[in-house]
Design an enzyme around this catalytic site. Structure first.
Site, PDB file in Angstrom:
ATOM      1  N   LYS A  85      -3.647  15.265   6.351  1.00 22.60           N
ATOM      2  CA  LYS A  85      -4.164  14.092   5.640  1.00 22.60           C
ATOM      3  C   LYS A  85      -5.637  14.300   5.292  1.00 22.60           C
ATOM      4  O   LYS A  85      -6.054  14.100   4.163  1.00 22.60           O
ATOM      5  CB  LYS A  85      -3.972  12.852   6.520  1.00 22.60           C
ATOM      6  N   GLU A  97      -7.085  22.951  13.937  1.00 20.25           N
ATOM      7  CA  GLU A  97      -5.903  23.770  14.212  1.00 20.25           C
ATOM      8  C   GLU A  97      -5.193  24.145  12.907  1.00 20.25           C
ATOM      9  O   GLU A  97      -4.805  25.300  12.686  1.00 20.25           O
ATOM     10  CB  GLU A  97      -4.910  22.993  15.100  1.00 20.25           C
ATOM     11  N   GLY A 101      -1.507   8.772   9.754  1.00 18.16           N
ATOM     12  CA  GLY A 101      -0.871  10.066  10.022  1.00 18.16           C
ATOM     13  C   GLY A 101       0.465   9.926  10.730  1.00 18.16           C
ATOM     14  O   GLY A 101       1.469  10.541  10.346  1.00 18.16           O
ATOM     15  N   ARG A 102       0.515   9.065  11.757  1.00 16.56           N
ATOM     16  CA  ARG A 102       1.757   8.947  12.537  1.00 16.56           C
ATOM     17  C   ARG A 102       2.801   8.074  11.849  1.00 16.56           C
ATOM     18  O   ARG A 102       3.888   7.874  12.392  1.00 16.56           O
ATOM     19  CB  ARG A 102       1.434   8.449  13.947  1.00 16.56           C
ATOM     20  N   GLU A 115      -0.657   6.889  20.567  1.00 17.47           N
ATOM     21  CA  GLU A 115      -1.873   6.984  19.749  1.00 17.47           C
ATOM     22  C   GLU A 115      -2.148   5.633  19.080  1.00 17.47           C
ATOM     23  O   GLU A 115      -3.304   5.290  18.810  1.00 17.47           O
ATOM     24  CB  GLU A 115      -1.753   8.099  18.698  1.00 17.47           C
ATOM     25  N   HIS A 136      20.052  16.394  35.058  1.00 20.37           N
ATOM     26  CA  HIS A 136      20.022  17.514  36.009  1.00 20.37           C
ATOM     27  C   HIS A 136      18.600  17.925  36.338  1.00 20.37           C
ATOM     28  O   HIS A 136      18.373  19.032  36.853  1.00 20.37           O
ATOM     29  CB  HIS A 136      20.848  18.679  35.444  1.00 20.37           C
ATOM     30  N   LYS A 150     -12.857  16.452  20.249  1.00 23.18           N
ATOM     31  CA  LYS A 150     -13.101  17.319  19.081  1.00 23.18           C
ATOM     32  C   LYS A 150     -14.574  17.716  19.024  1.00 23.18           C
ATOM     33  O   LYS A 150     -14.918  18.876  18.764  1.00 23.18           O
ATOM     34  CB  LYS A 150     -12.714  16.603  17.781  1.00 23.18           C
TER      35      LYS A 150
HETATM   36  O1  F6P Z   1      -6.546  13.989  15.998  1.00 24.74           O
HETATM   37  C1  F6P Z   1      -5.568  13.048  15.800  1.00 24.74           C
HETATM   38  C2  F6P Z   1      -5.076  13.076  14.379  1.00 24.74           C
HETATM   39  O2  F6P Z   1      -6.038  12.552  13.525  1.00 24.74           O
HETATM   40  C3  F6P Z   1      -3.762  12.312  14.225  1.00 24.74           C
HETATM   41  O3  F6P Z   1      -3.949  10.946  14.112  1.00 24.74           O
HETATM   42  C4  F6P Z   1      -3.203  12.970  13.015  1.00 24.74           C
HETATM   43  O4  F6P Z   1      -1.836  12.712  12.842  1.00 24.74           O
HETATM   44  C5  F6P Z   1      -3.501  14.417  13.319  1.00 24.74           C
HETATM   45  O5  F6P Z   1      -4.772  14.389  13.948  1.00 24.74           O
HETATM   46  C6  F6P Z   1      -3.534  15.345  12.130  1.00 24.74           C
HETATM   47  O6  F6P Z   1      -4.463  14.922  11.183  1.00 24.74           O
HETATM   48  P1  F6P Z   1      -4.473  15.520   9.715  1.00 24.74           P
HETATM   49  O7  F6P Z   1      -3.190  15.176   9.067  1.00 24.74           O
HETATM   50  O8  F6P Z   1      -5.651  14.884   9.041  1.00 24.74           O
HETATM   51  O9  F6P Z   1      -4.636  17.022   9.833  1.00 24.74           O
END
Ligand code: F6P
Length: 528
Positions: free
Chosen positions: A196, A202, A257-258, A343, A374, A494
Site C-alpha cells: 500500500k 521487507e 491494509g488488513r 492489529e 493431537h 520500525k
Molecule cells: O507494519 C504494519 C503494516 O503497516 C500493516 O498494517 C500492513 O498491512 C503491512 O504493514 C504492509 O504494509 P504495506 O502494504 O504498506 O507494505
C-alpha cells in the site's frame, strides 16, 4: 464517561458476577430450546452460539450495550464514507470495493484492469522478455499485502487455475525468497510487488532481490516492464522503483491494509483462482455487507460474534480466543484473523485519547482441525484456562474423496461437545474407571464455543466468512470506543530497527541503547 462506568457496562458486570458460575450442562438442561434460541441462519450460513456461556438476560444486556455504543450510528458513518479513522484522517471504505454496480467508478476501473491482466496471463498473451508464457507468479508483500491473498488462494485450492503457479514471499529473511527463486525460471516468472505504502522494508528488499535476479538473466532493464507489477497507493514510489505506470494497479488510502483483499491486492488471488471466482468472492462479501447493514441487532451475525467476544474477554476474563477451522483449506485463516483482529483492536486508547481500562482484543490463535486435537487441545480440555473457541465446519468437502469428510465433521462436533459438557466423576465411575485414575480423567467442561457451518467452501462462502469477521472487528472497535483502523503500535519497532541496522555493521555509537541490546549487538558482531 469511562466505558466501565456506563450503566450498560455496569449492568453486564452485575449480571456476569451472578451468572458466570453456571455450567453449560445446567444451561442446556434448563432450556430445551437453547439451540433455537442461540443460533442464527443467514444466506446458507448457520451460527450456533448455544455453547457460549450466556443466558437470555446476558444476551439482552449485550444488545443493550451495543445500542448504547451507537453501533447503528457508527455503521452508518462507515458505510457513508465519513472519516472515522480520525488519527489518520481517513474514511474506511473497503465495503465500497465489493459493492458491484454501486461501486465507485475508480474501483470499477481497477477491477476491469485486473480482469484484463488475468485474461492476458491465463490466455498466454502476456509474455516474458524472451517470449515465454508466464507459468509462475510471485506476490511479494507482507501483512495485509500478503495474508489475505495467501490465505484465500490456499482456501480455494480446489479452484486453482491450471498451468499457473502462484507463490507468496513475505519475510525479509532470505530463507523465504532464495529457495523459491532457485526453482523458478526468470523467463516465465511475473512478480507482483504488493505494498500500500511502497515503503515497507521487507517488501522493498525482496522486490530488489527479485529485480536483480531477473536482470541477471535478462541482461536488460527493459525486461522489468514484462515481469513486474505493483499494487500500491503510492504512484511516485512505484515509478521510482522502475515499474511502468501501465503495470501499476491503484488503490486508495481509505482501504486499510488488513481490509484490502477486495482491492488490487487481490490480484494474485484472482490469478490463482480465476476472475469469475474473484468476482464470486466479492459477491459473497457483498451479501454479508447487506446482512450487516440491514439485519436487526439480535439476528446480526457480525454483531453477535463481536458481543460474544466482548462478553468472554471483559466479563468472563478470557485472554485468548481460538479459531479452529475443520478444513485444511482454511489452515491460514487463524493467521489472517490475527492481523485483522489484533492489529485493529489490540489497543488501550479510546477515541477521546483516554485509557480504555479493560482488556480489548483477545490473543487470536488457532489451527486447522483435526490436527490441533493431537497437540494443544489437551490444554483446552484440562488446562484450567478459559479459551473461547470458534469452530468452523463445511457441510460438504471441497475435495470430495470418499471416507474423509464424515470423520472430520464428527471430530468437530465431538470437540465442541466435550469442551462444553466435559465428563464428570459420576460418569467415569459408571464407566468403571478406577478411583486412582479418576482425577486424571475428569473433564471440567464449561469451555465456551461457537460453531459456524458453511454449506461448502467456495469463493462466495469465503467472501461471506471474511466479511463476517471484518464486520465483527469493526463492531468490537465501536463497543470498546477505539479506532480499529490505525496501527501506531507497529511504528516504534520500525524506527528502532532503522537505528540498529548500522550498528550491526559496526557503524555508529550503541551507547544510547540498553545493556541487553548492546550485549546482543556485541555478540552478533563477534559472530559475523
Ligand atoms: O507494519 C504494519 C503494516 O503497516 C500493516 O498494517 C500492513 O498491512 C503491512 O504493514 C504492509 O504494509 P504495506 O502494504 O504498506 O507494505
Amino acid at each position: 464517561m469511562k466505558l466501565t462506568d456506563s450503566p450498560a457496562w455496569q449492568a453486564l458486570s452485575a449480571h456476569a458476577a451472578s451468572f458466570s458460575q453456571h455450567h453449560l450442562r445446567d444451561l442446556f438442561a434448563a432450556d430445551a430450546g437453547r439451540f433455537e434460541r442461540f443460533s442464527r441462519r443467514c444466506d446458507g450460513l448457520l451460527l450456533d452460539f448455544s455453547k457460549q456461556r450466556i443466558d437470555a438476560e446476558a444476551h439482552r444486556l449485550l444488545l443493550d450495550f451495543a445500542a448504547a455504543a451507537d453501533i447503528d450510528g457508527w455503521r452508518q458513518k462507515m458505510l457513508s464514507g465519513e472519516i472515522i479513522n480520525h488519527t489518520e484522517g481517513r474514511a474506511v471504505r473497503h465495503v465500497a470495493l465489493r459493492a458491484g454496480e454501486a461501486a465507485p467508478p475508480e474501483t470499477r476501473a481497477v477491477l476491469a484492469q485486473m480482469q484484463d491482466c488475468c485474461d492476458s496471463i491465463h490466455n498466454g498473451v502476456w509474455r516474458g522478455y524472451s517470449n515465454e508464457r508466464i507459468t509462475d507468479v510471485v506476490n511479494i508483500g507482507i501483512g495485509g499485502s500478503d495474508l489475505g491473498p495467501r490465505m484465500a488462494a490456499r482456501a480455494l485450492a480446489a479452484a486453482q487455475q491450471p498451468d499457473l503457479r502462484v507463490h507468496f514471499v513475505a519475510n525479509v529473511d532470505a530463507a523465504d525468497i532464495a529457495p523459491l527463486l532457485a526453482r523458478l525460471d526468470p523467463r516465465a516468472t511475473l512478480f507482483i510487488i504488493a505494498s500500500k505504502t511502497f515503503t515497507t522494508q521487507e517488501t522493498l528488499i525482496n522486490a530488489r532481490t527479485a529485480r536483480a535476479w531477473l536482470l541477471a538473466a535478462a541482461g536488460s532493464e527493459e525486461a522489468v516492464a514484462r515481469h513486474f507489477i505493483a499494487l500500491s497507493t503510492a504512484r511516485e514510489r512505484t515509478r521510482e522503483f522502475g515499474i511502468a505506470d501501465a503495470n501499476v494497479f491503484e488503490f486508495w488510502d481509505w482501504v486499510g491494509g488488513r481490509f484490502s483483499l477486495w482491492s488490487a491486492i487481490g490480484l494474485s488471488l484472482a490469478l490463482a483462482v480465476g476472475w469469475s471466482n474473484f468476482t464470486q468472492l466479492l459477491a459473497g462479501a457483498r451479501a454479508m455487507d447487506e446482512h450487516f447493514a440491514n439485519a436487526p441487532a439480535a439476528d446480526n451475525l457480525p454483531l453477535t460474534l463481536a458481543l460474544l467476544t466482548l462478553w468472554n474477554t471483559d466479563f468472563l476474563g478470557a485472554p485468548s480466543a481460538a479459531v479452529l477451522p475443520y478444513s485444511q483449506s482454511l489452515e491460514l485463516l487463524p493467521a489472517y484473523l490475527q492481523q485483522l483482529e489484533m492489529e485493529s483492536n489490540g489497543k488501550q486508547t479510546d477515541r477521546a485519547g483516554q485509557g480504555i481500562g479493560v482488556p480489548t482484543n483477545p490473543i487470536v490463535w488457532g489451527a486447522a482441525g483435526s490436527n490441533g486435537q493431537h497437540s494443544f487441545y489437551q490444554l483446552l480440555h484440562q488446562g484450567g484456562q478459559l479459551v473461547p473457541c470458534d469452530f468452523i465446519a463445511l457441510g460438504e468437502s471441497d475435495f470430495p474423496l470418499p471416507g474423509h469428510h464424515r470423520p472430520l465433521l464428527a471430530n468437530c462436533l465431538a470437540q465442541s461437545a466435550a469442551l462444553a459438557f466435559g465428563q464428570t466423576a459420576a460418569e467415569l465411575r459408571a464407566a468403571g474407571v478406577s478411583e486412582t485414575l479418576l482425577p486424571y480423567k475428569l473433564f471440567p467442561g464449561n469451555q465456551p464455543s461457537s460453531t459456524l457451518l458453511l454449506p461448502r467452501l467456495d469463493a462466495y462462502t469465503l467472501g461471506q466468512l471474511l466479511a463476517l469477521y471484518e464486520h465483527k472487528t469493526f463492531c468490537l472497535g465501536v463497543l470498546w470506543n477505539l479506532n480499529s483502523f490505525d496501527q501506531w503500535g507497529v511504528e516504534l519497532g520500525k524506527t528502532l530497527a532503522g537505528r540498529i541496522e548500522p550498528l550491526l555493521a559496526g557503524n555508529g555509537d550503541a551507547s544510547a541503547f540498553d545493556a541487553s541490546t548492546r550485549g546482543l549487538l556485541a555478540a552478533l558482531r563477534s559472530a559475523s
